[in-house]
Design a protein around this motif. Structure first.
Motif, PDB file in Angstrom:
ATOM      1  N   THR A  29      32.376  44.373  39.555  1.00  0.00           N
ATOM      2  CA  THR A  29      33.290  45.722  38.552  1.00  0.00           C
ATOM      3  C   THR A  29      33.421  46.406  39.652  1.00  0.00           C
ATOM      4  OG1 THR A  29      31.102  45.943  38.282  1.00  0.00           O
ATOM      5  CG2 THR A  29      31.503  45.128  36.662  1.00  0.00           C
ATOM      6  N   ALA A  30      33.423  46.621  41.173  1.00  0.00           N
ATOM      7  CA  ALA A  30      33.675  47.373  41.379  1.00  0.00           C
ATOM      8  C   ALA A  30      35.208  47.826  41.269  1.00  0.00           C
ATOM      9  CB  ALA A  30      33.963  47.438  43.025  1.00  0.00           C
ATOM     10  N   PRO A  31      35.806  49.633  41.291  1.00  0.00           N
ATOM     11  CA  PRO A  31      37.498  49.338  40.889  1.00  0.00           C
ATOM     12  C   PRO A  31      38.060  49.002  42.462  1.00  0.00           C
ATOM     13  CG  PRO A  31      36.040  51.347  40.793  1.00  0.00           C
ATOM     14  CD  PRO A  31      35.100  49.942  41.314  1.00  0.00           C
ATOM     15  N   ILE A  32      39.514  49.018  42.673  1.00  0.00           N
ATOM     16  CA  ILE A  32      39.913  48.715  43.980  1.00  0.00           C
ATOM     17  C   ILE A  32      40.619  49.483  44.439  1.00  0.00           C
ATOM     18  CG2 ILE A  32      42.027  47.283  44.831  1.00  0.00           C
ATOM     19  CD1 ILE A  32      39.052  45.127  44.263  1.00  0.00           C
ATOM     20  N   ILE A  33      40.761  49.924  45.099  1.00  0.00           N
ATOM     21  CA  ILE A  33      41.425  51.395  46.010  1.00  0.00           C
ATOM     22  C   ILE A  33      42.326  50.700  47.230  1.00  0.00           C
ATOM     23  CG2 ILE A  33      40.047  53.113  44.846  1.00  0.00           C
ATOM     24  CD1 ILE A  33      38.697  53.645  47.226  1.00  0.00           C
ATOM     25  N   SER A  34      42.437  51.433  47.942  1.00  0.00           N
ATOM     26  CA  SER A  34      43.508  51.850  49.385  1.00  0.00           C
ATOM     27  C   SER A  34      42.443  51.533  50.236  1.00  0.00           C
ATOM     28  CB  SER A  34      44.950  51.892  49.421  1.00  0.00           C
ATOM     29  OG  SER A  34      44.512  53.331  49.213  1.00  0.00           O
ATOM     30  N   ASN A  35      42.162  51.005  51.348  1.00  0.00           N
ATOM     31  CA  ASN A  35      42.082  51.558  52.252  1.00  0.00           C
ATOM     32  C   ASN A  35      41.729  54.109  53.105  1.00  0.00           C
ATOM     33  OD1 ASN A  35      39.517  51.445  54.446  1.00  0.00           O
ATOM     34  ND2 ASN A  35      41.508  51.783  56.041  1.00  0.00           N
ATOM     35  N   LEU A  36      43.541  53.593  52.665  1.00  0.00           N
ATOM     36  CA  LEU A  36      43.990  55.383  52.834  1.00  0.00           C
ATOM     37  C   LEU A  36      42.961  56.350  52.229  1.00  0.00           C
ATOM     38  CD1 LEU A  36      45.517  57.089  54.379  1.00  0.00           C
ATOM     39  CD2 LEU A  36      47.020  56.420  53.687  1.00  0.00           C
ATOM     40  N   GLN A  37      42.795  56.103  50.515  1.00  0.00           N
ATOM     41  CA  GLN A  37      42.314  57.090  49.356  1.00  0.00           C
ATOM     42  C   GLN A  37      40.781  56.491  50.021  1.00  0.00           C
ATOM     43  OE1 GLN A  37      43.604  58.342  47.061  1.00  0.00           O
ATOM     44  NE2 GLN A  37      41.512  59.153  47.145  1.00  0.00           N
ATOM     45  N   TRP A  38      40.121  55.766  50.775  1.00  0.00           N
ATOM     46  CA  TRP A  38      38.538  55.308  50.761  1.00  0.00           C
ATOM     47  C   TRP A  38      38.729  56.411  51.924  1.00  0.00           C
ATOM     48  CZ3 TRP A  38      35.653  54.707  54.742  1.00  0.00           C
ATOM     49  CH2 TRP A  38      34.522  54.715  54.510  1.00  0.00           C
ATOM     50  N   MET A  39      40.101  56.314  53.050  1.00  0.00           N
ATOM     51  CA  MET A  39      38.791  58.061  53.774  1.00  0.00           C
ATOM     52  C   MET A  39      38.875  59.131  53.455  1.00  0.00           C
ATOM     53  SD  MET A  39      41.354  55.539  57.128  1.00  0.00           S
ATOM     54  CE  MET A  39      41.374  57.267  58.208  1.00  0.00           C
ATOM     55  N   MET A  40      40.607  58.998  52.214  1.00  0.00           N
ATOM     56  CA  MET A  40      40.792  60.477  52.369  1.00  0.00           C
ATOM     57  C   MET A  40      39.411  61.389  51.559  1.00  0.00           C
ATOM     58  SD  MET A  40      44.060  60.936  52.900  1.00  0.00           S
ATOM     59  CE  MET A  40      45.234  62.302  51.812  1.00  0.00           C
ATOM     60  N   ASP A  41      38.900  60.004  50.610  1.00  0.00           N
ATOM     61  CA  ASP A  41      37.767  61.301  49.885  1.00  0.00           C
ATOM     62  C   ASP A  41      35.949  60.837  50.854  1.00  0.00           C
ATOM     63  OD1 ASP A  41      39.490  60.546  47.983  1.00  0.00           O
ATOM     64  OD2 ASP A  41      38.582  58.334  46.611  1.00  0.00           O
ATOM     65  N   ASN A  42      36.877  60.293  51.969  1.00  0.00           N
ATOM     66  CA  ASN A  42      35.367  60.408  52.473  1.00  0.00           C
ATOM     67  C   ASN A  42      35.595  61.161  54.634  1.00  0.00           C
ATOM     68  OD1 ASN A  42      33.479  58.510  51.035  1.00  0.00           O
ATOM     69  ND2 ASN A  42      34.668  58.337  51.075  1.00  0.00           N
ATOM     70  N   PRO A  43      36.232  62.377  54.264  1.00  0.00           N
ATOM     71  CA  PRO A  43      36.761  62.904  55.855  1.00  0.00           C
ATOM     72  C   PRO A  43      36.148  62.777  56.591  1.00  0.00           C
ATOM     73  CG  PRO A  43      36.805  64.085  54.004  1.00  0.00           C
ATOM     74  CD  PRO A  43      36.156  63.268  53.347  1.00  0.00           C
ATOM     75  N   SER A  44      33.928  62.365  56.515  1.00  0.00           N
ATOM     76  CA  SER A  44      33.834  63.183  57.651  1.00  0.00           C
ATOM     77  C   SER A  44      32.782  62.167  57.679  1.00  0.00           C
ATOM     78  CB  SER A  44      31.855  63.971  56.716  1.00  0.00           C
ATOM     79  OG  SER A  44      31.386  63.681  55.692  1.00  0.00           O
ATOM     80  N   ILE A  45      33.392  60.626  57.264  1.00  0.00           N
ATOM     81  CA  ILE A  45      32.763  59.875  57.695  1.00  0.00           C
ATOM     82  C   ILE A  45      33.438  58.937  58.950  1.00  0.00           C
ATOM     83  CG2 ILE A  45      31.994  57.164  58.145  1.00  0.00           C
ATOM     84  CD1 ILE A  45      31.185  58.031  54.454  1.00  0.00           C
ATOM     85  N   GLY A  46      33.435  58.914  60.296  1.00  0.00           N
ATOM     86  CA  GLY A  46      34.097  58.241  61.503  1.00  0.00           C
ATOM     87  C   GLY A  46      34.990  59.135  61.922  1.00  0.00           C
ATOM     88  N   ASP A  47      36.187  58.465  62.063  1.00  0.00           N
ATOM     89  CA  ASP A  47      37.767  58.830  62.475  1.00  0.00           C
ATOM     90  C   ASP A  47      38.192  59.286  61.632  1.00  0.00           C
ATOM     91  OD1 ASP A  47      38.246  57.052  61.661  1.00  0.00           O
ATOM     92  OD2 ASP A  47      39.385  57.135  63.751  1.00  0.00           O
ATOM     93  N   ASN A  48      38.098  59.255  59.909  1.00  0.00           N
ATOM     94  CA  ASN A  48      39.071  59.596  58.270  1.00  0.00           C
ATOM     95  C   ASN A  48      39.325  60.225  58.559  1.00  0.00           C
ATOM     96  OD1 ASN A  48      37.503  56.723  57.792  1.00  0.00           O
ATOM     97  ND2 ASN A  48      36.281  57.393  55.861  1.00  0.00           N
ATOM     98  N   HIS A  49      38.694  61.949  59.084  1.00  0.00           N
ATOM     99  CA  HIS A  49      39.700  62.908  59.156  1.00  0.00           C
ATOM    100  C   HIS A  49      41.082  62.817  59.703  1.00  0.00           C
ATOM    101  CE1 HIS A  49      38.275  62.248  63.226  1.00  0.00           C
ATOM    102  NE2 HIS A  49      39.362  62.829  63.586  1.00  0.00           N
TER     103      HIS A  49
END
Length: 94
Positions: free
Chosen positions: A69-89
């Motif tokens: 049931t988890a929605p499917i998103i792009s890895n880039l969208q996840w990075m944009m939504d979580n900028p404080s994790i790793g080098d997602n900035h």
């Protein structure tokens, strides 16, 4: 070639058709997979269209306890939504 199944064993089919790819590579099809070096065969093409997904930005489950049931998103969208994790900035540096 038929349609790809939308779900496999109850999970979204985000991988493609490995069996068909394997058959093509192993030469079970009638068309060649690879031509000789330097030969493209593009001279016979009158019109073409392609869609490609950049492999560095694959689709991923967007969280939740159940992958079914988890929605499917792009890895880039996840990075944009979580900028404080790793080098997602770096996602915003385009």
């Amino acid at each position: 070639m038929g349609e790809l199944a939308e779900y496999i064993d109850g999970l979204p089919n985000i991988c493609g058709s490995e069996q068909r790819i394997e058959e093509a590579i192993r030469g079970k099809g009638s068309d060649p997979v690879f031509g000789p070096p330097g030969v493209t065969g593009f001279a016979d093409v009158d019109s073409a269209f392609a869609i490609a997904l950049h492999m560095h930005q694959p689709l991923i489950p967007a969280g939740g306890p159940d992958l079914r049931t988890a929605p499917i998103i792009s890895n880039l969208q996840w990075m944009m939504d979580n900028p404080s994790i790793g080098d997602n900035h770096n996602a915003r540096c385009s």
